[in-house]
Design an enzyme around this catalytic site. Structure first.
Site, PDB file in Angstrom:
ATOM      1  N   LYS A   9     -22.072  -2.088  15.665  1.00 50.95           N
ATOM      2  CA  LYS A   9     -21.891  -2.137  17.124  1.00 50.95           C
ATOM      3  C   LYS A   9     -22.272  -3.510  17.669  1.00 50.95           C
ATOM      4  O   LYS A   9     -21.607  -4.044  18.565  1.00 50.95           O
ATOM      5  CB  LYS A   9     -22.740  -1.046  17.779  1.00 50.95           C
ATOM      6  CG  LYS A   9     -22.280   0.356  17.420  1.00 50.95           C
ATOM      7  CD  LYS A   9     -23.335   1.381  17.776  1.00 50.95           C
ATOM      8  CE  LYS A   9     -22.891   2.798  17.468  1.00 50.95           C
ATOM      9  NZ  LYS A   9     -23.991   3.759  17.522  1.00 50.95           N
ATOM     10  N   GLU A  61     -13.697   2.032  23.082  1.00 52.87           N
ATOM     11  CA  GLU A  61     -14.885   2.179  23.941  1.00 52.87           C
ATOM     12  C   GLU A  61     -15.953   3.079  23.304  1.00 52.87           C
ATOM     13  O   GLU A  61     -17.158   2.814  23.403  1.00 52.87           O
ATOM     14  CB  GLU A  61     -14.480   2.750  25.314  1.00 52.87           C
ATOM     15  CG  GLU A  61     -15.621   2.948  26.274  1.00 52.87           C
ATOM     16  CD  GLU A  61     -16.359   1.660  26.593  1.00 52.87           C
ATOM     17  OE1 GLU A  61     -15.826   0.840  27.342  1.00 52.87           O
ATOM     18  OE2 GLU A  61     -17.487   1.475  26.077  1.00 52.87           O
ATOM     19  N   VAL A  80     -16.768  14.598  17.540  1.00 51.52           N
ATOM     20  CA  VAL A  80     -16.088  13.853  18.601  1.00 51.52           C
ATOM     21  C   VAL A  80     -14.682  14.416  18.847  1.00 51.52           C
ATOM     22  O   VAL A  80     -14.281  14.625  20.007  1.00 51.52           O
ATOM     23  CB  VAL A  80     -16.024  12.342  18.265  1.00 51.52           C
ATOM     24  CG1 VAL A  80     -15.397  11.572  19.416  1.00 51.52           C
ATOM     25  CG2 VAL A  80     -17.415  11.790  17.957  1.00 51.52           C
TER      26      VAL A  80
HETATM   27  N1  NAI Z   1     -20.976  11.766  16.508  1.00 48.88           N
HETATM   28  C1  NAI Z   1     -21.188  10.840  17.436  1.00 48.88           C
HETATM   29  O1  NAI Z   1     -22.077  10.965  18.286  1.00 48.88           O
HETATM   30  C2  NAI Z   1     -20.367   9.606  17.445  1.00 48.88           C
HETATM   31  C3  NAI Z   1     -19.452   9.342  16.473  1.00 48.88           C
HETATM   32  N2  NAI Z   1     -18.688   8.201  16.528  1.00 48.88           N
HETATM   33  C4  NAI Z   1     -17.670   7.944  15.539  1.00 48.88           C
HETATM   34  O2  NAI Z   1     -16.644   8.908  15.686  1.00 48.88           O
HETATM   35  C5  NAI Z   1     -16.033   9.159  14.428  1.00 48.88           C
HETATM   36  C6  NAI Z   1     -16.098  10.648  14.133  1.00 48.88           C
HETATM   37  O3  NAI Z   1     -17.448  11.036  14.105  1.00 48.88           O
HETATM   38  P1  NAI Z   1     -17.889  12.576  14.112  1.00 48.88           P
HETATM   39  O4  NAI Z   1     -16.983  13.356  14.961  1.00 48.88           O
HETATM   40  O5  NAI Z   1     -19.335  12.568  14.397  1.00 48.88           O
HETATM   41  O6  NAI Z   1     -17.654  12.941  12.580  1.00 48.88           O
HETATM   42  P2  NAI Z   1     -17.492  14.376  11.913  1.00 48.88           P
HETATM   43  O7  NAI Z   1     -17.919  14.234  10.507  1.00 48.88           O
HETATM   44  O8  NAI Z   1     -18.108  15.420  12.757  1.00 48.88           O
HETATM   45  O9  NAI Z   1     -15.901  14.611  11.961  1.00 48.88           O
HETATM   46  C7  NAI Z   1     -15.013  13.912  11.157  1.00 48.88           C
HETATM   47  C8  NAI Z   1     -13.675  14.622  11.160  1.00 48.88           C
HETATM   48  O10 NAI Z   1     -12.769  13.873  10.361  1.00 48.88           O
HETATM   49  C9  NAI Z   1     -12.172  14.753   9.407  1.00 48.88           C
HETATM   50  N3  NAI Z   1     -11.919  14.026   8.184  1.00 48.88           N
HETATM   51  C10 NAI Z   1     -12.824  13.382   7.402  1.00 48.88           C
HETATM   52  N4  NAI Z   1     -12.193  12.861   6.346  1.00 48.88           N
HETATM   53  C11 NAI Z   1     -10.896  13.197   6.472  1.00 48.88           C
HETATM   54  C12 NAI Z   1      -9.768  12.951   5.682  1.00 48.88           C
HETATM   55  N5  NAI Z   1      -9.845  12.265   4.558  1.00 48.88           N
HETATM   56  N6  NAI Z   1      -8.585  13.455   6.122  1.00 48.88           N
HETATM   57  C13 NAI Z   1      -8.481  14.127   7.260  1.00 48.88           C
HETATM   58  N7  NAI Z   1      -9.536  14.375   8.043  1.00 48.88           N
HETATM   59  C14 NAI Z   1     -10.723  13.911   7.646  1.00 48.88           C
HETATM   60  C15 NAI Z   1     -13.153  15.869   9.195  1.00 48.88           C
HETATM   61  O11 NAI Z   1     -12.459  17.017   8.732  1.00 48.88           O
HETATM   62  C16 NAI Z   1     -13.694  16.032  10.598  1.00 48.88           C
HETATM   63  O12 NAI Z   1     -12.840  16.844  11.336  1.00 48.88           O
HETATM   64  C17 NAI Z   1     -16.776   8.277  13.421  1.00 48.88           C
HETATM   65  O13 NAI Z   1     -16.086   7.055  13.302  1.00 48.88           O
HETATM   66  C18 NAI Z   1     -18.123   8.041  14.097  1.00 48.88           C
HETATM   67  O14 NAI Z   1     -18.733   6.843  13.687  1.00 48.88           O
HETATM   68  C19 NAI Z   1     -18.819   7.313  17.559  1.00 48.88           C
HETATM   69  C20 NAI Z   1     -19.718   7.514  18.554  1.00 48.88           C
HETATM   70  C21 NAI Z   1     -20.586   8.675  18.565  1.00 48.88           C
HETATM   71  N1  LIG Z   2     -24.529   7.827  14.657  1.00 44.51           N
HETATM   72  C1  LIG Z   2     -24.341   7.143  15.878  1.00 44.51           C
HETATM   73  C2  LIG Z   2     -23.330   7.858  16.710  1.00 44.51           C
HETATM   74  C3  LIG Z   2     -22.840   7.033  17.789  1.00 44.51           C
HETATM   75  O1  LIG Z   2     -22.329   5.945  17.631  1.00 44.51           O
HETATM   76  C4  LIG Z   2     -25.660   7.070  16.637  1.00 44.51           C
HETATM   77  O2  LIG Z   2     -26.587   7.774  16.252  1.00 44.51           O
HETATM   78  O3  LIG Z   2     -25.754   6.281  17.574  1.00 44.51           O
HETATM   79 NA    NA Z   3     -19.074   2.929  24.894  1.00 42.35          NA
END
Ligand code: NAI
Ligand SMILES: N[C@@H](CC=O)C(=O)O
Ligand code: NA
Length: 429
Positions: free
Chosen positions: A207, A131, A15
């Site tokens: 959610k 959002e 993200v």
């Molecule tokens: N991937 C998706 O489709 C969606 C994700 N989300 C939410 O967005 C957020 C991020 O998700 P993603 O991007 O998929 O995760 P990801 O695992 O791809 O990225 C997480 C990021 O946070 C960093 N990180 C993790 N622990 C850390 C720490 N202790 N200190 C500093 N940086 C740290 C990592 O280095 C990485 O850059 C989560 O809360 C997830 O639930 C929400 C909607 C959709």
């Molecule tokens: N892991 C979640 C990411 C979005 O919120 C999903 O699969 O829907």
């Molecule tokens: Na939304």
């Protein structure tokens, strides 16, 4: 001179990198719509050296995410790290206490700490926006909190997890094994860091709790979301469901019944003609019934870099425009605490899958139990070859109080001819 909105981004995974890319690619358009430029000042992630496919060279690298909360040149902190507790919530608390806007995609954190953070935001006069946390790119938080805000909403349901929907769809259309499809969903960036949150229904429950609070004006109550995931769904269920005219979907439902809140995430059978049956892959959908607007249905990408970044940046545009509505539509202190209702008190139809030994009298035993529990059979499929040790019986019930169906399932499980605990999936009406 226009004053830019200056942001710091913590977390540069799926993200975070998507947000960097979107802000760069649609820079001029976003600036015109927001009324001023949105500028990334600083970024942070665990590993500075990691390649992310986006150019981070124009931005300050901030080794310590928490320092963004204190930085004088940052107006809004964007948290894209994840996790209900730890760094994410510490960053939220510090940022809001410092009067900075806070934008997050973190449903786990909002579901657990939303009320506290909303209170902190109100106290500081700062914006808290999330959002992206619910149904990814679908602007459902803005719709329920804004466009539909004049309505009383008493029920909502939807497909809230892209990973599960992707897995169920791939299992159905390609016959692919669960474990393989889960790997694909991870590779596509849909799954949570710990995918058990997806497949055990916890992510959808986060959610749902957020949506229920926003829609009904009730206090967040994640602990009382009855949650069941898709681990127990087998190929045979998907095949039998299809033969009977249904698809399997993981659905979150929230209702206020006589002032009691029922929240439930569970795999259900959806009739093929139902709009949710057509929601495939990583798409999500949310259906809400308003007392003046009627039924609203939202559908779109629930996961992945682009759609989720779209929602994050929409929140930034709101903040740039000076919008400061309370995070849950009404002040956090006014959110009502309500008792929890029991879904099993409601009336509905169910699918039962019973694995039995192929021996005389088994079917009679099952139908006798259903009769004794007051559950009537709408259809039944028994398939198995002569000589098979195990035969699957699939039953669809007529409408019954669900507690009676639950009782029947319990009694069936106690029969020696029933080989594994029978499984019940309710049918979405
Ligand atoms: N991937 C998706 O489709 C969606 C994700 N989300 C939410 O967005 C957020 C991020 O998700 P993603 O991007 O998929 O995760 P990801 O695992 O791809 O990225 C997480 C990021 O946070 C960093 N990180 C993790 N622990 C850390 C720490 N202790 N200190 C500093 N940086 C740290 C990592 O280095 C990485 O850059 C989560 O809360 C997830 O639930 C929400 C909607 C959709
Ligand atoms: N892991 C979640 C990411 C979005 O919120 C999903 O699969 O829907
Ligand atoms: Na939304």
């Amino acid at each position: 001179m226009t004053i830019p909105l200056r942001i710091g981004i913590a977390g540069l995974g799926t993200v975070g990198a998507g947000v960097v890319q979107l802000l760069a690619e649609n820079r001029d358009l976003i600036s015109r719509r927001a009324g001023r430029p949105i500028e990334i000042v600083a970024v942070n992630a665990r590993d500075r050296a990691k390649g992310r496919g986006v150019d981070l060279s124009p931005y300050r690298w901030q080794d310590d995410a928490a320092a963004m909360a204190q930085a004088d040149d940052i107006d809004v902190v964007v948290e894209l790290i994840g996790g209900a507790d730890g760094l994410a919530v510490a960053l939220a608390r510090k940022s809001l206490a410092a009067g900075k806007g806070f934008v997050t995609a973190n449903k786990a954190m909002v579901a657990h700490h939303g009320a506290e953070l909303a209170t902190a935001a109100e106290k500081a006069g700062a914006a808290l926006k999330y959002e992206a946390a619910v149904a990814g790119g679908i602007p459902v938080i803005k719709a329920l909190g804004g466009g539909a805000a004049a309505n009383e909403i008493v029920s909502l349901f939807g497909i809230l997890n892209g990973t599960c929907n992707y897995i169920l769809t791939e299992m159905e259309t390609k016959g692919a094994p669960f474990a393989d499809v889960l790997k694909d969903a991870q590779a596509l960036g849909y799954a949570e860091a710990d995918p058990t949150f997806d497949i055990d229904g916890i992510d959808a429950a986060h959610k749902l709790a957020i949506l229920a609070s926003l829609a009904f004006g009730t206090a967040l109550d994640f602990d009382h979301v009855e949650t069941r995931g898709i681990r127990e769904i087998e190929k045979v269920d998907i095949e039998r469901a299809a033969a009977l005219g249904y698809r399997v979907r993981l659905v979150g439902e929230a209702r206020l019944i006589d002032g009691r809140l029922v929240q439930r995430v569970h795999p259900v059978l959806v009739p093929l003609a139902h709009p949710l049956a057509k929601v495939t892959g990583s798409l999500n959908a949310v259906v809400a019934d308003g007392n003046f607007v009627g039924r609203l249905t939202f559908e779109g990408a629930g996961a992945g870099a682009g759609p989720t970044a779209s929602a994050v940046v929409a929140d930034l545009i709101d903040i740039a425009r000076g919008e400061t509505a309370p995070a849950f539509g009404i002040p956090a202190a006014s959110l009502k605490r309500v008792e929890t209702g029991d879904h099993e008190d409601s009336i509905g139809r169910s699918y039962l899958r019973v694995a039995v030994a192929d021996e005389p009298g088994v079917l009679a035993d099952l139908t006798a139990i259903l009769r004794d529990c007051g559950v009537s059979i709408a259809s039944l499929i028994q398939r198995g070859e002569a000589g098979d040790d195990e035969v699957f019986i699939a039953i669809i019930t007529h409408e019954t109080k669900l507690s009676q169906t639950a009782d029947a399932v319990r009694r069936m499980g106690a029969l020696s001819s029933v080989l594994t605990p029978p499984m019940r999936l309710d049918i979405l009406s």
